[in-house]
Design a protein around this motif. Structure first.
Motif, PDB file in Angstrom:
ATOM      1  N   GLN A 118       9.853  44.631  26.079  1.00 48.39           N
ATOM      2  CA  GLN A 118      10.269  43.972  27.315  1.00 48.39           C
ATOM      3  C   GLN A 118       9.183  44.149  28.360  1.00 48.39           C
ATOM      4  N   PRO A 119       8.878  43.091  29.059  1.00 45.80           N
ATOM      5  CA  PRO A 119       7.905  43.264  30.146  1.00 45.80           C
ATOM      6  C   PRO A 119       8.527  44.168  31.195  1.00 45.80           C
ATOM      7  N   PRO A 120       7.765  45.111  31.761  1.00 47.73           N
ATOM      8  CA  PRO A 120       8.359  46.008  32.763  1.00 47.73           C
ATOM      9  C   PRO A 120       8.812  45.204  33.979  1.00 47.73           C
ATOM     10  N   LEU A 121       9.899  45.659  34.560  1.00 52.75           N
ATOM     11  CA  LEU A 121      10.414  44.999  35.755  1.00 52.75           C
ATOM     12  C   LEU A 121       9.462  45.224  36.903  1.00 52.75           C
ATOM     13  N   PRO A 122       9.319  44.244  37.758  1.00 49.30           N
ATOM     14  CA  PRO A 122       8.531  44.529  38.956  1.00 49.30           C
ATOM     15  C   PRO A 122       9.210  45.661  39.725  1.00 49.30           C
ATOM     16  N   PRO A 123       8.428  46.600  40.231  1.00 51.85           N
ATOM     17  CA  PRO A 123       9.065  47.741  40.887  1.00 51.85           C
ATOM     18  C   PRO A 123       9.895  47.290  42.092  1.00 51.85           C
ATOM     19  N   ALA A 124      11.023  48.008  42.280  1.00 45.75           N
ATOM     20  CA  ALA A 124      11.889  47.707  43.416  1.00 45.75           C
ATOM     21  C   ALA A 124      11.222  48.177  44.701  1.00 45.75           C
ATOM     22  N   PRO A 125      11.625  47.637  45.836  1.00 47.38           N
ATOM     23  CA  PRO A 125      11.054  48.108  47.100  1.00 47.38           C
ATOM     24  C   PRO A 125      11.255  49.606  47.272  1.00 47.38           C
ATOM     25  N   GLU A 126      10.491  50.181  48.188  1.00 48.30           N
ATOM     26  CA  GLU A 126      10.540  51.621  48.466  1.00 48.30           C
ATOM     27  C   GLU A 126      11.980  52.084  48.699  1.00 48.30           C
ATOM     28  N   GLY A 127      12.388  53.136  47.988  1.00 45.94           N
ATOM     29  CA  GLY A 127      13.723  53.689  48.197  1.00 45.94           C
ATOM     30  C   GLY A 127      14.820  52.882  47.543  1.00 45.94           C
ATOM     31  N   MET A 128      14.457  51.883  46.712  1.00 50.80           N
ATOM     32  CA  MET A 128      15.476  51.049  46.073  1.00 50.80           C
ATOM     33  C   MET A 128      15.342  51.150  44.556  1.00 50.80           C
ATOM     34  N   LEU A 129      16.354  50.647  43.873  1.00 50.36           N
ATOM     35  CA  LEU A 129      16.355  50.649  42.421  1.00 50.36           C
ATOM     36  C   LEU A 129      16.642  49.240  41.920  1.00 50.36           C
ATOM     37  N   ASN A 130      16.088  48.900  40.754  1.00 54.60           N
ATOM     38  CA  ASN A 130      16.452  47.649  40.085  1.00 54.60           C
ATOM     39  C   ASN A 130      17.692  47.907  39.249  1.00 54.60           C
ATOM     40  N   VAL A 131      18.749  47.180  39.492  1.00 59.91           N
ATOM     41  CA  VAL A 131      19.974  47.357  38.715  1.00 59.91           C
ATOM     42  C   VAL A 131      20.479  45.973  38.346  1.00 59.91           C
ATOM     43  N   PHE A 132      20.945  45.832  37.099  1.00 64.03           N
ATOM     44  CA  PHE A 132      21.550  44.567  36.689  1.00 64.03           C
ATOM     45  C   PHE A 132      23.059  44.726  36.682  1.00 64.03           C
ATOM     46  N   VAL A 133      23.751  43.835  37.372  1.00 64.38           N
ATOM     47  CA  VAL A 133      25.211  43.814  37.278  1.00 64.38           C
ATOM     48  C   VAL A 133      25.584  42.483  36.648  1.00 64.38           C
ATOM     49  N   ASP A 134      26.148  42.522  35.470  1.00 66.20           N
ATOM     50  CA  ASP A 134      26.495  41.316  34.713  1.00 66.20           C
ATOM     51  C   ASP A 134      25.303  40.369  34.629  1.00 66.20           C
ATOM     52  N   GLY A 135      24.121  40.950  34.426  1.00 69.43           N
ATOM     53  CA  GLY A 135      22.927  40.150  34.247  1.00 69.43           C
ATOM     54  C   GLY A 135      22.238  39.721  35.521  1.00 69.43           C
ATOM     55  N   ILE A 136      22.812  40.049  36.668  1.00 70.75           N
ATOM     56  CA  ILE A 136      22.187  39.667  37.931  1.00 70.75           C
ATOM     57  C   ILE A 136      21.348  40.845  38.424  1.00 70.75           C
ATOM     58  N   LEU A 137      20.095  40.580  38.738  1.00 73.40           N
ATOM     59  CA  LEU A 137      19.221  41.661  39.198  1.00 73.40           C
ATOM     60  C   LEU A 137      19.484  41.943  40.671  1.00 73.40           C
ATOM     61  N   LEU A 138      19.693  43.217  40.979  1.00 76.29           N
ATOM     62  CA  LEU A 138      19.961  43.622  42.373  1.00 76.29           C
ATOM     63  C   LEU A 138      19.024  44.737  42.742  1.00 76.29           C
ATOM     64  N   HIS A 139      18.757  44.857  44.029  1.00 77.79           N
ATOM     65  CA  HIS A 139      18.079  46.049  44.534  1.00 77.79           C
ATOM     66  C   HIS A 139      19.110  46.875  45.264  1.00 77.79           C
ATOM     67  N   VAL A 140      19.357  48.068  44.784  1.00 77.26           N
ATOM     68  CA  VAL A 140      20.310  48.942  45.484  1.00 77.26           C
ATOM     69  C   VAL A 140      19.569  50.189  45.951  1.00 77.26           C
ATOM     70  N   LYS A 141      20.119  50.782  46.997  1.00 81.27           N
ATOM     71  CA  LYS A 141      19.501  51.998  47.542  1.00 81.27           C
ATOM     72  C   LYS A 141      19.546  53.113  46.525  1.00 81.27           C
ATOM     73  N   LYS A 142      18.504  53.943  46.515  1.00 81.99           N
ATOM     74  CA  LYS A 142      18.520  55.131  45.658  1.00 81.99           C
ATOM     75  C   LYS A 142      19.684  56.006  46.100  1.00 81.99           C
ATOM     76  N   GLY A 143      20.382  56.582  45.136  1.00 78.85           N
ATOM     77  CA  GLY A 143      21.525  57.425  45.483  1.00 78.85           C
ATOM     78  C   GLY A 143      22.825  56.650  45.517  1.00 78.85           C
ATOM     79  N   SER A 144      22.780  55.320  45.330  1.00 79.90           N
ATOM     80  CA  SER A 144      24.018  54.549  45.278  1.00 79.90           C
ATOM     81  C   SER A 144      24.762  54.882  43.994  1.00 79.90           C
ATOM     82  N   THR A 145      26.059  54.662  44.038  1.00 79.99           N
ATOM     83  CA  THR A 145      26.831  54.809  42.815  1.00 79.99           C
ATOM     84  C   THR A 145      26.886  53.457  42.112  1.00 79.99           C
ATOM     85  N   VAL A 146      27.318  53.483  40.857  1.00 81.57           N
ATOM     86  CA  VAL A 146      27.460  52.248  40.097  1.00 81.57           C
ATOM     87  C   VAL A 146      28.478  51.333  40.797  1.00 81.57           C
TER      88      VAL A 146
END
Lengths: 212, 726
Positions: free
Chosen positions: B31-59
């Protein structure tokens, strides 16, 4: 169709209340508390809750009245409910008054395979009790079915806690031996000769010897 | 279809084309690596949708961000995370089992599935488990229609159960007149336990027993001693804890919901008044982060029966029922023999801006008097406002309470102080009576002299917030206390009600050289006043007006001792029966809508003044509510409609220290509130409040935490294992 089951013990409609016993620690208990509290940082004194409940149980008749739990809470500066929660969670804290001899028969796997059903039947027949948790009318015996007490090597087994403080393990039981133990307990107040091991000597609370 | 060299090719599609290929990916298939999320954020997929969520967020937070509903019971935004209901299970790709999303931290590249078969089955299974012991008595349950369990059982549950054994039953607990319990319905989410422990600070609720015998309760049967216990009703996702006064009275779908304001303390909690057929059935909090978060005091929640108890429903002359024209005639007659100098007016502490403006306009314009006031006798002419917004107490550096008990005067402010004191170790100093604030604080003395004695302690804090009870302003040495306090930090004055700060900002205060409350009452007792208007309660008492000789005209809602002492009584609308603008203790403009009509012949307050002024031949210049509000906004721009919900600090009456003798007295402070549930005339009309006060331990609510037992002073040398750690 599921029906509503009412657990006889849980639904007496009565919530326990303080008996107005005005309890206080004995001198030896106070020194035990001091050494217990010294084990924990001052602001974490609630860590001493379980040892203190054991101590209170031993001090005040082998069971924990609401008064005894409140004394523990006051000693540690805890809200009462935090003590009730812990005391009611652990089966080794008795929330009802006990008989002179508290008979705890293990019915866990090893003992069950080695015939603990027989022992339970014998204890029930000898004492006239019908279910776990009951106390005989003469206040002599309380019978409880318990989980593993760690003597599987000599299953089936039962533990007898005496109101005088000692704890005996009776191992390699059969119906006859059980009957004799209970007879001896009722008549002489002890059954030391049936025990394969001497009574436990190290006090888990103060790391000293049990007071005889 | 597929072009292996296409760099934009989706990795999933690539895997499909090479269906029988071995699992281990060759470099070309990786898999090609995901582009890194902005500072302090994470790349998360919810039902296939890419989101940026804050580090420390819960699922769960990530799913909420993706607008995916996650069913849950135990999780609550303002409580700690327990994770024990298991309803929020979701699938995460690569994990062997579904996980509880409320406490699982989101991680980089995580693929969450809320729509998968596994998730649906997990939810269905959890719901089946929760319903094993739940009685399913929805038709007789007060939570029915607004029940989280009911709703989620419909959405995520199954229509049948595998369970064919016995259901358990649990005894109901008698925990007082606030909360009705049906404990068999409890699903052990422990929200109530966490609320009592974390927010109310009164640890009375707990989970006793274990396994199937676990119960939520107080263990020892007793009435809840928290002044915030009613919030457990809102928190309870099922019908285990329901409102006792509301029990079996209405269904949620029958109720008309109206936004209003709780006037009973200076916080000014926004509330919803639920009515059915013109009767108020219950009062619930609304959510507002700046004011009340989502809590409501028990006094406000359970006192609504006062609205239908002991009401004045028709004008009275000398205690006898009369018509409005007769009552106006009697007032006209009384006013004929009095001059502006022998006329005065006092206003109570639960009145709206409209009431206060009409009252002031009537007295000053129609009657031409300067004698009017809306503060308790002897109060300094200071602005009774918090200069710091309520929310800012969350981040205060240190707080000093002078003669103030926030737990009884403003319980929702006390929640903020408690959180700061426990979580951030914010120092809280108190000067005044001993009190149980439900969090540690340093008591520095009972007399104002402690202010100077401990000045060095206070000066160590660059930004000390000082809370002074409004009752302190009635002390003879109030100006000295204010002057001393102003040198130490930011002075905030905590008013007793939102009505008090509202009438104050409208300026229902002595005009020119007119008399204030103490002057008016003294003149009345000496027989110098011919006519005295008293509008509302808790500024003057029946004792204060007993010895007067003139005509006492009372405008109010209830047949209180003061109403009985009056010569003419005009029935007015209570808080839920009129639209009103209010300004809470921090100076925030709040609007209340009319939830129901005033009883029988009672009228809205401003209409009475308008009609009476016309009767006297000098009509006030407003005919409608909107005309009145325009006039109010002209007089005080803070009340302009655009400011609703805003703090308009600039428009607030200025805080000033009166220029009088500065000497702190040695007289100790008194407790600002004696009986929390009966602290004003309105609450005294409520039967529920009397019942709750009777079961409350003491004035300071609840027993003091038990003092540790005295132990031998010399600790014995620890023996055995413990010695190593000591």
């Amino acid at each position: 169709m599921p029906t509503i089951r009412i657990n006889a013990q849980q639904s007496t409609g009565q919530t326990p209340h303080s008996l107005g016993l005005n309890l206080s620690w004995s001198k030896s208990a106070q020194s035990a508390i001091t050494s217990l509290l010294a084990r924990y940082p001052a602001e974490r004194s609630r860590s001493a809750l379980i040892p203190l409940l054991h101590l209170a149980q031993r001090e005040f008749g082998g069971w924990l009245s609401v008064d005894a739990m409140q004394l523990v809470a006051d000693t540690l500066g805890l809200p009462y409910i935090r003590v009730y929660e812990v005391a009611s969670f652990y089966t080794m804290f008795n929330l009802q008054p006990l008989g002179k001899h508290h008979i705890q028969v293990c019915t866990n796997c090893a003992c069950l395979i080695r015939g603990s059903d027989e022992i339970v039947k014998e204890v029930k027949a000898t004492t006239g009790l019908t279910s776990s948790g009951q106390t005989t009318a003469d206040g002599e015996f309380t019978f409880t079915e318990v989980e593993c007490l760690g003597a599987c090597v000599a299953a089936p087994m039962m533990q007898v806690t005496h109101s005088t403080g000692g704890i005996h393990y009776f191992t390699n039981l059969d119906a006859k031996k059980t009957r004799e133990i209970l007879k001896s307990l009722r008549e002489k107040g002890e059954a030391d000769k049936f025990a394969d091991t001497p009574p436990a000597e190290v006090d888990p609370i103060s790391h000293g010897k049990y007071a005889k | 279809m597929s072009n292996p060299t296409n760099p934009t090719q989706q990795p999933a599609a690539k895997a499909n084309t090479a269906a029988p290929a071995p699992a281990s990916p060759t470099p070309a298939q990786a898999q090609p690596p995901l582009p890194p999320a902005p500072e302090g954020m994470l790349n998360v997929f919810v039902d296939g949708i890419l989101l940026h969520v804050k580090k420390g967020s819960t699922v769960m937070q990530a799913c909420t961000l993706a607008a995916k509903e996650i069913p849950h019971f135990c999780y609550h935004d303002r409580l700690s995370i327990a994770g024990n209901c298991r309803m929020c299970l979701v699938e995460i790709e690569g994990m062997p089992k579904p996980i509880a999303s409320c406490h699982w931290p989101a991680a980089e590249g995580m693929k969450i599935r809320t729509d998968s078969k596994l998730t649906a089955e997990a939810r269905k299974g959890t719901m089946e488990l929760l319903l094993i012991n739940h009685p399913l008595d929805c038709p007789i349950c007060d939570q029915g229609g607004e029940c989280a369990l009911q709703d989620q059982a419909v959405a995520y549950g199954s229509d049948r159960s595998h369970f064919h054994e016995f259901k358990r039953a649990v005894d109901d607990k008698d925990i007082g007149h606030k909360i009705k319990t049906v404990m068999t319905r409890c699903i052990h989410c422990t929200r109530c336990v966490r609320f009592a422990t974390e927010l109310a600070g009164v640890e009375e609720f707990g989970a006793t027993g274990r396994g199937e015998n676990m119960q939520i309760g107080t263990y020892v049967e007793q009435a809840l001693q928290s002044e915030l216990a009613g919030n457990m009703i809102d928190l309870c996702p099922v019908g285990a804890l329901t409102s006792a006064p509301y029990a079996f009275t209405a269904r949620p779908w029958e109720l008309k919901r109206t936004s209003s304001v709780d006037l009973l303390d200076a916080v000014g909690t926004p509330v919803t008044v639920d009515t059915r057929a013109g009767q108020v059935m219950r009062v619930l909090p609304e959510e507002c982060d700046e004011i009340n978060e989502e809590w409501l005091t028990d006094a406000a929640r359970f006192s609504y029966d006062a609205l239908s108890t002991n009401r004045l429903t028709t004008p009275l002359i000398g205690g006898k029922p009369a018509t409005w024209p007769q009552a106006f005639e009697a007032i006209k007659k009384a006013l004929k023999s009095s001059t502006p100098a022998t006329t005065a007016g006092l206003m109570g502490n639960l009145q709206s801006a409209e009431d206060a403006y009409a009252f002031k306009a009537f007295l000053t314009q129609t009657l031409g008097t300067q004698n009017l006031d809306s503060r308790p006798a002897g109060t300094l002419p200071n602005s009774a406002f918090l200069t710091t917004p309520l929310k800012s107490f969350d981040t205060a550096e240190a707080v000093l309470l002078i003669g103030c008990n926030p737990r009884l005067e403003a319980p929702l402010l006390n929640i903020r102080l408690r959180r700061a004191a426990l979580k951030r170790r914010m120092p809280v100093y108190a000067i005044g009576t001993q009190m149980n604030l439900a969090y540690p604080h340093t008591h520095l003395g009972e007399t104002p002299e402690a202010l100077t004695q401990h000045a060095t302690t206070f000066k160590a804090h660059a930004a000390l917030q000082i809370l002074i009870s409004q009752s302190v302003l009635q002390r003879p040495d109030a100006s000295a206390i204010l002057a001393a306090a102003a040198k130490l930090g930011t002075v905030n004055i905590l008013a007793d009600t939102t009505g008090r700060t509202t009438t104050h900002s409208i300026g229902a205060l002595p005009q020119g050289k007119g008399n204030g409350t103490s002057g008016i009452l003294a003149a009345w007792q000496k027989g110098q006043l011919k006519t005295l208007f008293i509008h509302g309660e808790d500024t003057a008492s029946a004792m204060d007006v007993k010895s007067g000789k003139g005509t006492l005209i009372y405008l109010g809602t209830h047949n209180t001792p003061l109403a009985k002492a009056a010569d003419v009584v005009l029935p007015t609308a209570a808080w839920a029966e009129k639209s009103g603008l209010y300004m809470n203790g921090e100076g925030r403009l709040l609007g209340a809508d009319q939830a129901t009509l005033p009883p029988l012949n009672a009228k809205e307050d401003w209409k009475i003044y308008r009609a009476l002024s016309a009767e006297l031949g000098n009509p006030l210049p407003f005919n409608t509510l909107s005309q009145l509000r325009t006039l109010i906004a002209q007089a005080n721009p803070a009340f302009a409609p655009a400011n609703l919900g805003q703090i308009t600090a600039a428009q607030r009456p200025e805080f000033r220290i009166p220029n009088s003798e500065f000497r702190l007295s040695t007289k100790p402070f008194t407790a600002p509130v004696e009986k929390y549930y009966l602290r004003n005339e309105y609450l005294k009309q409520s039967q529920t409040m009397h019942a709750i006060q009777a079961e409350s331990g003491s004035a300071n609510l609840g027993p003091q935490p038990g003092a540790p037992m005295p132990l031998p002073t010399k600790p014995a040398k620890p023996k055995g294992r413990g010695a190593a750690h000591a």
